[in-house]
Design a protein around this motif. Sequence first.
Motif, PDB file in Angstrom:
ATOM      1  N   VAL A  80       0.822  -1.274  -0.046  1.00 18.11           N
ATOM      2  CA  VAL A  80      -0.161  -0.174   0.022  1.00 18.11           C
ATOM      3  C   VAL A  80       0.884   1.183  -0.168  1.00 18.11           C
ATOM      4  CG1 VAL A  80      -1.836   1.152   1.426  1.00 18.11           C
ATOM      5  CG2 VAL A  80      -1.934  -1.347   1.027  1.00 18.11           C
ATOM      6  N   GLY A  81       1.903   1.211   0.701  1.00 20.92           N
ATOM      7  CA  GLY A  81       2.756   2.393   0.659  1.00 20.92           C
ATOM      8  C   GLY A  81       3.370   2.696  -0.455  1.00 20.92           C
ATOM      9  N   GLY A  82       3.773   1.699  -1.265  1.00 20.06           N
ATOM     10  CA  GLY A  82       4.309   1.968  -2.651  1.00 20.06           C
ATOM     11  C   GLY A  82       3.438   2.686  -3.559  1.00 20.06           C
ATOM     12  N   LEU A  83       2.234   2.727  -3.306  1.00 22.91           N
ATOM     13  CA  LEU A  83       1.106   3.099  -4.294  1.00 22.91           C
ATOM     14  C   LEU A  83       1.505   4.585  -4.307  1.00 22.91           C
ATOM     15  CD1 LEU A  83      -1.290   2.661  -5.891  1.00 22.91           C
ATOM     16  CD2 LEU A  83      -2.845   3.123  -3.907  1.00 22.91           C
ATOM     17  N   PHE A  84       2.044   5.160  -2.960  1.00 14.47           N
ATOM     18  CA  PHE A  84       2.206   6.642  -2.982  1.00 14.47           C
ATOM     19  C   PHE A  84       3.776   7.006  -2.741  1.00 14.47           C
ATOM     20  CE2 PHE A  84      -2.257   5.960  -1.252  1.00 14.47           C
ATOM     21  CZ  PHE A  84      -2.691   7.148  -1.770  1.00 14.47           C
ATOM     22  N   GLY A  85       4.571   6.053  -2.967  1.00 18.62           N
ATOM     23  CA  GLY A  85       6.011   6.131  -2.788  1.00 18.62           C
ATOM     24  C   GLY A  85       6.353   6.605  -1.501  1.00 18.62           C
ATOM     25  N   VAL A  86       5.748   6.036  -0.396  1.00 18.95           N
ATOM     26  CA  VAL A  86       5.816   6.284   0.904  1.00 18.95           C
ATOM     27  C   VAL A  86       7.439   6.160   1.396  1.00 18.95           C
ATOM     28  CG1 VAL A  86       5.094   6.275   3.226  1.00 18.95           C
ATOM     29  CG2 VAL A  86       3.516   6.307   1.519  1.00 18.95           C
ATOM     30  N   HIS A  87       8.072   6.906   1.972  1.00 22.82           N
ATOM     31  CA  HIS A  87       9.265   6.667   2.265  1.00 22.82           C
ATOM     32  C   HIS A  87       9.548   5.705   3.380  1.00 22.82           C
ATOM     33  CE1 HIS A  87      13.379   7.335   4.094  1.00 22.82           C
ATOM     34  NE2 HIS A  87      13.497   8.127   3.024  1.00 22.82           N
ATOM     35  N   PRO A  88      10.439   4.660   3.306  1.00 21.59           N
ATOM     36  CA  PRO A  88      10.601   3.676   4.415  1.00 21.59           C
ATOM     37  C   PRO A  88      10.493   4.057   5.825  1.00 21.59           C
ATOM     38  CG  PRO A  88      12.222   3.402   2.646  1.00 21.59           C
ATOM     39  CD  PRO A  88      11.525   4.572   2.424  1.00 21.59           C
ATOM     40  N   LEU A  89      11.020   5.348   6.223  1.00 18.04           N
ATOM     41  CA  LEU A  89      11.052   5.833   7.617  1.00 18.04           C
ATOM     42  C   LEU A  89       9.728   6.149   7.954  1.00 18.04           C
ATOM     43  CD1 LEU A  89      14.015   8.424   7.670  1.00 18.04           C
ATOM     44  CD2 LEU A  89      13.825   5.971   8.822  1.00 18.04           C
ATOM     45  N   ILE A  90       8.878   6.355   7.126  1.00 14.01           N
ATOM     46  CA  ILE A  90       7.511   6.831   7.500  1.00 14.01           C
ATOM     47  C   ILE A  90       6.681   5.408   7.662  1.00 14.01           C
ATOM     48  CG2 ILE A  90       5.274   7.648   6.501  1.00 14.01           C
ATOM     49  CD1 ILE A  90       7.393   9.932   7.188  1.00 14.01           C
ATOM     50  N   LEU A  91       7.038   4.400   7.012  1.00 13.53           N
ATOM     51  CA  LEU A  91       6.396   2.984   6.993  1.00 13.53           C
ATOM     52  C   LEU A  91       6.960   2.589   8.255  1.00 13.53           C
ATOM     53  CD1 LEU A  91       7.010   1.446   3.517  1.00 13.53           C
ATOM     54  CD2 LEU A  91       4.711   2.462   4.432  1.00 13.53           C
ATOM     55  N   GLU A  92       7.747   2.775   8.541  1.00 18.65           N
ATOM     56  CA  GLU A  92       8.394   2.217  10.271  1.00 18.65           C
ATOM     57  C   GLU A  92       7.694   2.905  11.203  1.00 18.65           C
ATOM     58  OE1 GLU A  92      12.757   1.816  12.277  1.00 18.65           O
ATOM     59  OE2 GLU A  92      12.272   3.800  11.302  1.00 18.65           O
ATOM     60  N   ASP A  93       7.432   4.364  10.959  1.00 18.96           N
ATOM     61  CA  ASP A  93       6.620   5.156  11.922  1.00 18.96           C
ATOM     62  C   ASP A  93       5.195   4.499  11.993  1.00 18.96           C
ATOM     63  OD1 ASP A  93       8.682   6.729  12.841  1.00 18.96           O
ATOM     64  OD2 ASP A  93       8.384   8.320  11.683  1.00 18.96           O
ATOM     65  N   ILE A  94       4.636   4.097  11.025  1.00 19.57           N
ATOM     66  CA  ILE A  94       3.257   3.486  10.655  1.00 19.57           C
ATOM     67  C   ILE A  94       3.429   2.136  11.722  1.00 19.57           C
ATOM     68  CG2 ILE A  94       1.596   2.213   9.463  1.00 19.57           C
ATOM     69  CD1 ILE A  94       2.309   4.349   7.172  1.00 19.57           C
ATOM     70  N   VAL A  95       4.093   1.365  11.613  1.00 18.11           N
ATOM     71  CA  VAL A  95       4.181   0.150  12.503  1.00 18.11           C
ATOM     72  C   VAL A  95       4.726   0.146  13.895  1.00 18.11           C
ATOM     73  CG1 VAL A  95       4.171  -1.182  10.164  1.00 18.11           C
ATOM     74  CG2 VAL A  95       6.439  -0.728  11.327  1.00 18.11           C
ATOM     75  N   GLN A  96       5.390   1.081  14.236  1.00 20.68           N
ATOM     76  CA  GLN A  96       6.106   1.394  15.301  1.00 20.68           C
ATOM     77  C   GLN A  96       4.944   2.297  16.201  1.00 20.68           C
ATOM     78  OE1 GLN A  96      10.275   2.413  15.543  1.00 20.68           O
ATOM     79  NE2 GLN A  96      10.745   0.604  14.610  1.00 20.68           N
ATOM     80  N   VAL A  97       4.030   1.689  16.912  1.00 25.83           N
ATOM     81  CA  VAL A  97       2.853   2.400  17.259  1.00 25.83           C
ATOM     82  C   VAL A  97       2.924   3.080  18.722  1.00 25.83           C
ATOM     83  CG1 VAL A  97       1.307   0.744  15.942  1.00 25.83           C
ATOM     84  CG2 VAL A  97       1.950   0.307  18.485  1.00 25.83           C
ATOM     85  N   GLY A  98       4.239   3.257  19.084  1.00 26.88           N
ATOM     86  CA  GLY A  98       4.204   4.062  20.179  1.00 26.88           C
ATOM     87  C   GLY A  98       4.701   5.596  20.021  1.00 26.88           C
TER      88      GLY A  98
END
Length: 355
Positions: A80-98
Amino acid sequence: MRHRLKKMSRQAGKALDALEYTGDVPVQKTRVTATTYGPDGAETAVMTDREIPRVPSGDGPGKVWIDVAGLSQAEEIRRVGGLFGVHPLILEDIVQVGQRPKIEDLEDYLFVIVKAWRYDGSAKELFESQVSFILGQKALVTFREADVPAFEAVRTRIASGKGRIRNMGADYLLYALLDSLVDEHFLALEKVGEDIEDLGDKLLSDPRPTDLETIHKLKRETIYLRKSVWPLREVVSHLADGESALLRPETRLYFRDLYEHVIQIMDTVEGLLDIVGGMVDIYLSTISFRLNAIMKVLTLISTLFMPMTFVAGVYGMNFKFMPELSWPLGYPMAIGIMLLMSGGLFTFFKLKKWI
């Protein structure tokens, strides 16, 4: 409690693209739901092995909302992130929920993190989950680790055509979802406020040592609510007054109204914190008052029996020559003296209004 100090950093040696989910919500299969909508209608479909719908292009009225529920499957998050070219650091913030609620303007898209709160009436506890938003020109992507009832309410509004969502841009959909999450904050605060009020009444009538644990729990929940709301104010303020081209001027007015709601929540949280903070004093004061009342009764009983003890002690002495011992009315006289002295003391206390 499931919503507190979460593991925020990835383990040593883990690659940046490992995307390790750090939440404590039970792991569930990631479900991707796509809702395509516009003035003429709306269609919602669950994406399994099917391709995620492309973002509408051009100046047409079509928009798409992609909702990702469950953050444990890294490949789905990347897809899903690749659909928008989301940066890996942003994806990391998404799954690290603290994460702390925040907003980042990355020109091509806006990245927003907020907290969703749910009150469990049976357990009388608050549960927190993280919700992330990726806002594009004609699309909005949401990532959430748990079910959020507010999202289903907005999806129903889109399907029924109620409100302005179909005729507005994706930025208005972001507002609608944030507004629903803020409304859930109000509901959570209302329930916590009821718990605090009930506990306050209990502390005045029948305080128990276990109430200290309840006070600590309520204070902890209220503090975590405050930690969630304060940065949310900054997020909504940026949405209302920021310079991103993804936010239309007509939508900023709604975000300003949402900002007022967040300020109202902050005031409510601060008020609840003050009340909870004073509950320990109420508990100690009530316990002290009850202890003083008990000691007062015990002291009164002891004082009233002191003259009786004195008379009994005098006539209990082993002297040979005590005229009253051989007098037939000696026993009634001793009892009468005891009652007279105790009654006199009781009358004196009543006149002094000590009892």
